[in-house]
Design a protein around this motif. Sequence first.
Motif, PDB file in Angstrom:
ATOM      1  N   ARG A 172       0.911  -1.139  -0.318  1.00 19.61           N
ATOM      2  CA  ARG A 172       0.082   0.077  -0.011  1.00 19.61           C
ATOM      3  C   ARG A 172       0.821   1.299   0.277  1.00 19.61           C
ATOM      4  O   ARG A 172       0.578   2.103  -0.468  1.00 19.61           O
ATOM      5  CB  ARG A 172      -0.810   0.002   1.110  1.00 19.61           C
ATOM      6  CG  ARG A 172      -2.053   0.992   1.150  1.00 19.61           C
ATOM      7  CD  ARG A 172      -2.760   1.103   2.599  1.00 19.61           C
ATOM      8  NE  ARG A 172      -3.387  -0.226   2.469  1.00 19.61           N
ATOM      9  CZ  ARG A 172      -4.145  -0.723   3.655  1.00 19.61           C
ATOM     10  NH1 ARG A 172      -4.366   0.137   4.935  1.00 19.61           N
ATOM     11  NH2 ARG A 172      -4.942  -1.839   3.646  1.00 19.61           N
ATOM     12  N   ARG A 173       2.065   1.321   0.870  1.00 20.53           N
ATOM     13  CA  ARG A 173       2.900   2.189   0.700  1.00 20.53           C
ATOM     14  C   ARG A 173       3.624   2.597  -0.679  1.00 20.53           C
ATOM     15  O   ARG A 173       3.571   3.840  -1.039  1.00 20.53           O
ATOM     16  CB  ARG A 173       3.953   2.162   1.768  1.00 20.53           C
ATOM     17  CG  ARG A 173       4.860   3.107   2.003  1.00 20.53           C
ATOM     18  CD  ARG A 173       4.287   4.359   2.295  1.00 20.53           C
ATOM     19  NE  ARG A 173       5.655   5.462   2.376  1.00 20.53           N
ATOM     20  CZ  ARG A 173       5.304   6.616   2.707  1.00 20.53           C
ATOM     21  NH1 ARG A 173       4.137   7.168   2.528  1.00 20.53           N
ATOM     22  NH2 ARG A 173       6.710   7.723   2.651  1.00 20.53           N
ATOM     23  N   LYS A 174       3.980   1.605  -1.107  1.00 22.82           N
ATOM     24  CA  LYS A 174       4.382   1.575  -2.710  1.00 22.82           C
ATOM     25  C   LYS A 174       3.490   2.218  -3.583  1.00 22.82           C
ATOM     26  O   LYS A 174       3.815   3.191  -4.454  1.00 22.82           O
ATOM     27  CB  LYS A 174       5.134   0.506  -3.141  1.00 22.82           C
ATOM     28  CG  LYS A 174       6.136  -0.182  -2.430  1.00 22.82           C
ATOM     29  CD  LYS A 174       6.815  -1.515  -3.076  1.00 22.82           C
ATOM     30  CE  LYS A 174       8.157  -2.032  -2.355  1.00 22.82           C
ATOM     31  NZ  LYS A 174       8.559  -3.317  -2.925  1.00 22.82           N
ATOM     32  N   ARG A 175       2.038   1.708  -3.487  1.00 22.23           N
ATOM     33  CA  ARG A 175       1.051   2.153  -4.345  1.00 22.23           C
ATOM     34  C   ARG A 175       0.934   3.816  -4.091  1.00 22.23           C
ATOM     35  O   ARG A 175       0.659   4.629  -5.171  1.00 22.23           O
ATOM     36  CB  ARG A 175      -0.096   1.620  -4.188  1.00 22.23           C
ATOM     37  CG  ARG A 175      -0.071   0.123  -4.886  1.00 22.23           C
ATOM     38  CD  ARG A 175      -1.682  -0.262  -5.138  1.00 22.23           C
ATOM     39  NE  ARG A 175      -2.269  -0.354  -3.655  1.00 22.23           N
ATOM     40  CZ  ARG A 175      -2.322  -1.481  -3.070  1.00 22.23           C
ATOM     41  NH1 ARG A 175      -1.507  -2.619  -3.401  1.00 22.23           N
ATOM     42  NH2 ARG A 175      -2.982  -1.710  -2.001  1.00 22.23           N
ATOM     43  N   GLU A 176       0.969   4.045  -2.876  1.00 17.64           N
ATOM     44  CA  GLU A 176       0.810   5.742  -2.435  1.00 17.64           C
ATOM     45  C   GLU A 176       1.938   6.501  -3.001  1.00 17.64           C
ATOM     46  O   GLU A 176       1.696   7.674  -3.536  1.00 17.64           O
ATOM     47  CB  GLU A 176       0.724   5.869  -0.897  1.00 17.64           C
ATOM     48  CG  GLU A 176      -0.476   5.218  -0.407  1.00 17.64           C
ATOM     49  CD  GLU A 176      -0.709   5.471   1.077  1.00 17.64           C
ATOM     50  OE1 GLU A 176       0.336   5.830   1.768  1.00 17.64           O
ATOM     51  OE2 GLU A 176      -1.610   5.138   1.641  1.00 17.64           O
TER      52      GLU A 176
END
Length: 282
Positions: A276-280
Amino acid sequence: MALLFGGFTVWPIVASYVYAFFDWDGIGPLTDWVGLGNFQEVLQDPAFWNAFWHSLAFSAAALFIEAPLALLLAILLDSAFLRGRNVYRLAFFLPVVATTAVVGIVIAVLLDPASGVVNQLLTSLGLPRINFLGSPSSALPTVIAADIWKGFGITLIYWLAALQTVPPELGEAARLDGANGRQQLFYVKLPVLAPMAIVVLLLVFQRSLNTFDIVQVMTEGGPVFSTDVVPTYIYRIAFNPEITASRYGFASAAGVVFGLLTLIMAAGQALTIRLRRKRELS
């Protein structure tokens, strides 16, 4: 130090895996090899899954109630403009220092349906008495609430330590650019805090699984196993003196299964947060 670590940490883990393949009562040599029989019995035991889901309920409450509330309070206590913030920090941390067994006993006395202070207050207000720990519908939420209160202070300290990793220059630069307090929180502090949040949530998750003492003292897994968690389930099978034939091998298998399942869930949680952090950021 290495000797103590090996004797009290490494050896119990290794021994549990060994015992799990035997039908052993804790006395005498390991002779009755059952292979995967104990594991199969654990996976087919409804009592184990009942305790497992209750353990997950403790973890869910810690992750989705305790951790967010502790983060909000940590942000407030991290403010340099708050007077007496060290006093507030100490007040919230005091339950962590207290022995869990003592905390459980005190709370059980306060919630006693006959003479407890809480029920006396309810009756003085014209409300009916509540059997907090004697009713299957209210016992689990009550013990979970007590566990959250007991561990809230350490989670607060985790978040306060994580907030110290946010460089003050970033907040100052955002302030000079015209960002208000809410914008500084959502666009400066929280993004920088995200990597540390993974560590904090994993620590909170790990702590939430160690619920044996408070459950054992307050309810012993009752009533009708409505508060039974995996640690009390294992204790009942391996160490409860009321059971004539202890099943150390089966209890070890239950511990191994529980450990593997929680390890998979913790890894999945960390992976989900990281993705999720990478997508953000992309």
